[in-house]
Design a protein around this motif. Structure first.
Motif, PDB file in Angstrom:
ATOM      1  N   VAL A  51      -3.169 -11.083  13.957  1.00 39.58           N
ATOM      2  CA  VAL A  51      -4.396 -10.464  13.476  1.00 39.58           C
ATOM      3  C   VAL A  51      -5.185 -11.514  12.700  1.00 39.58           C
ATOM      4  N   THR A  52      -6.505 -11.439  12.779  1.00 37.65           N
ATOM      5  CA  THR A  52      -7.368 -12.329  12.011  1.00 37.65           C
ATOM      6  C   THR A  52      -8.302 -11.482  11.164  1.00 37.65           C
ATOM      7  N   ALA A  66      -2.873 -14.375  10.957  1.00 39.77           N
ATOM      8  CA  ALA A  66      -1.447 -14.244  10.635  1.00 39.77           C
ATOM      9  C   ALA A  66      -0.711 -13.663  11.834  1.00 39.77           C
ATOM     10  N   HIS A  67       0.579 -13.951  11.868  1.00 43.12           N
ATOM     11  CA  HIS A  67       1.475 -13.514  12.929  1.00 43.12           C
ATOM     12  C   HIS A  67       2.629 -12.767  12.276  1.00 43.12           C
ATOM     13  N   THR A  82      -1.238 -18.450  10.504  1.00 41.08           N
ATOM     14  CA  THR A  82      -1.288 -19.412  11.603  1.00 41.08           C
ATOM     15  C   THR A  82      -2.556 -20.263  11.519  1.00 41.08           C
ATOM     16  N   GLN A  83      -3.606 -19.713  10.901  1.00 38.52           N
ATOM     17  CA  GLN A  83      -4.836 -20.465  10.645  1.00 38.52           C
ATOM     18  C   GLN A  83      -5.472 -19.917   9.380  1.00 38.52           C
ATOM     19  N   SER A  88       0.056 -23.544   4.315  1.00 40.80           N
ATOM     20  CA  SER A  88       0.974 -22.519   4.802  1.00 40.80           C
ATOM     21  C   SER A  88       0.898 -21.311   3.876  1.00 40.80           C
ATOM     22  N   MET A  89       1.252 -20.143   4.416  1.00 41.74           N
ATOM     23  CA  MET A  89       1.326 -18.929   3.628  1.00 41.74           C
ATOM     24  C   MET A  89       2.298 -17.972   4.296  1.00 41.74           C
ATOM     25  N   ARG A  90       3.150 -17.373   3.481  1.00 40.15           N
ATOM     26  CA  ARG A  90       4.144 -16.399   3.959  1.00 40.15           C
ATOM     27  C   ARG A  90       4.070 -15.194   3.037  1.00 40.15           C
ATOM     28  N   HIS A  91       3.978 -13.996   3.615  1.00 45.73           N
ATOM     29  CA  HIS A  91       3.841 -12.767   2.851  1.00 45.73           C
ATOM     30  C   HIS A  91       4.933 -11.801   3.298  1.00 45.73           C
TER      31      HIS A  91
END
Length: 148
Positions: A51-52, A66-67, A82-83, A88-91
């Motif tokens: 989703v963007t 994000a994926h 992903t962009q 980087s980002m992780r939730h």
């Protein structure tokens, strides 16, 4: 890293599904004029979905894609950038039941670009901004979940 926890008087499954609902995300992120512009544009995110979102942060319109990389309904799911503006980002979104309440915990980790300058921006500005963003979203999600 940021950790934000909210207690909700609603069933675990309802809270989990609202947290992965693209339409609910847009409603709960209204303060940043978020809208979905690509990937899954409506409904519930599932493992493997992308989703963007586009929103305004710091007065600048930004996009974040994000994926969904991990998924265990109704206990947790993970989205990873992903962009976007970060290196980087992780939730991680976690849910558990305690008595009549669902405990929802968001853990966000990220790395900003620009080395030392990015780390300084994180410490002085970004951490507080992202914490407020998550708290605002969780409060709005709580209101949705607790509404019959």
């Amino acid at each position: 890293m940021i950790v934000v926890t909210t207690r909700i008087l609603a069933p675990l499954e309802r809270c989990f599904d609202l947290a992965r609902d693209v339409d609910a995300h847009v409603r709960t992120a209204a303060d940043t004029s978020e809208r979905v512009v690509a990937g899954r544009t409506t409904g519930l995110l599932e493992l493997g979905d992308s989703v963007t979102f586009e929103g305004v942060h710091f007065g600048v319109r930004q996009r974040l894609s994000a994926h969904i990389t991990e998924f265990d309904r109704p206990r947790w799911f993970v989205d990873e950038m992903t962009q976007g503006a970060f290196t980087s980002m992780r939730h991680v979104h976690e849910f558990r039941t305690e008595g009549a309440e669902t405990v929802m915990t968001d853990t966000m980790t990220w790395q900003s670009p620009f080395g030392l300058l990015g780390r300084l921006f994180d410490a002085l500005v970004l951490r507080a901004h992202l914490t407020r963003f998550l708290q605002t979203k969780q409060s709005a999600l709580k209101r949705l979940a607790e509404t019959p």
